[in-house]
Design a protein around this motif. Structure first.
Motif, PDB file in Angstrom:
ATOM      1  N   ARG A 125       1.249  -1.270   0.238  1.00  0.00           N
ATOM      2  CA  ARG A 125      -0.284  -0.035  -0.207  1.00  0.00           C
ATOM      3  C   ARG A 125       1.351   1.505  -0.467  1.00  0.00           C
ATOM      4  O   ARG A 125       2.086   0.732   0.155  1.00  0.00           O
ATOM      5  N   ASP A 175       1.198   3.320   1.876  1.00  0.00           N
ATOM      6  CA  ASP A 175       1.722   4.387   3.182  1.00  0.00           C
ATOM      7  C   ASP A 175       2.593   3.112   3.922  1.00  0.00           C
ATOM      8  O   ASP A 175       2.775   3.738   4.917  1.00  0.00           O
ATOM      9  N   ASP A 176       3.086   1.555   3.532  1.00  0.00           N
ATOM     10  CA  ASP A 176       3.561   0.970   3.569  1.00  0.00           C
ATOM     11  C   ASP A 176       4.991   1.601   4.169  1.00  0.00           C
ATOM     12  O   ASP A 176       5.500   1.998   2.884  1.00  0.00           O
ATOM     13  N   ASP A 177       5.368   0.811   4.866  1.00  0.00           N
ATOM     14  CA  ASP A 177       7.206   0.934   5.278  1.00  0.00           C
ATOM     15  C   ASP A 177       7.597  -0.516   4.948  1.00  0.00           C
ATOM     16  O   ASP A 177       7.843  -1.585   5.699  1.00  0.00           O
ATOM     17  N   HIS A 213      10.137   0.430  -1.763  1.00  0.00           N
ATOM     18  CA  HIS A 213       9.585   0.837  -2.926  1.00  0.00           C
ATOM     19  C   HIS A 213      10.112   0.944  -3.871  1.00  0.00           C
ATOM     20  O   HIS A 213      11.357   1.010  -4.527  1.00  0.00           O
TER      21      HIS A 213
END
Length: 167
Positions: A22, A24-26, A55
């Motif tokens: 997603r 907002d995932d780290d 990412h």
């Protein structure tokens, strides 16, 4: 896990697993957390070891022209186009580009090469874009189509007992 897609690709001796994150995932935190929930998604007998997380974004671009104005420079492969990595379109297109460029150089039909391979690149970009849209499911309609396709699909396109026999 919600809002993420998991893609498994069989390799000799195991699987490569790609997780679509997603926004907002780290990546570091997801890599650590995946060790907890990912084994439940993998076929029996496959251990889970997260070796890398990051990412990255897919590019979907095609050069305006695949040759210069004088027909002396031909673009092929990733010099002429970038696609999301679905269906090996980038590599397969690059091989087809190289073969067509060789033929164009031997026959002198550089403009024919540029036209035909540009058209193929646009078609591949469209197909890879459709696959990317299906994977990311940006709208409620796309998410419904994604769920319907998942429900209609067989559990595995490749029998698990054959996954280690791929050369």
């Amino acid at each position: 896990m919600a809002g993420r897609n998991v893609l498994t690709v069989p390799f000799r001796g195991g699987l490569r697993v790609d997780v679509r994150c997603r926004p907002d995932d780290d990546p570091d935190a997801l890599g650590e957390a995946a060790a907890d929930w990912l084994p439940g998604l993998l076929p029996e007998g496959h251990a889970c070891s997260v070796t890398w997380s990051s990412h990255y974004r897919f590019q979907q671009v095609v050069a305006d022209r695949l040759t210069d104005a004088y027909g002396r420079v031909l673009l092929a492969g990733e010099a002429g186009h970038l696609f999301a990595p679905f269906g090996a379109r980038g590599l397969n297109s690059g091989i087809a580009d190289a073969a067509a460029a060789t033929a164009a150089l031997s026959t002198g039909d550089v403009s024919g090469y540029a036209h035909a391979r540009h058209r193929a690149a646009l078609l591949n970009r469209r197909a890879a874009g459709r696959a990317l849209t299906h994977l990311t499911a940006p709208t409620p309609w796309h998410r419904a189509a994604q769920r319907l396709a998942a429900a209609a699909a067989p559990p595995s396109a490749l029998p698990l007992d054959q996954a280690d026999r791929i050369d």
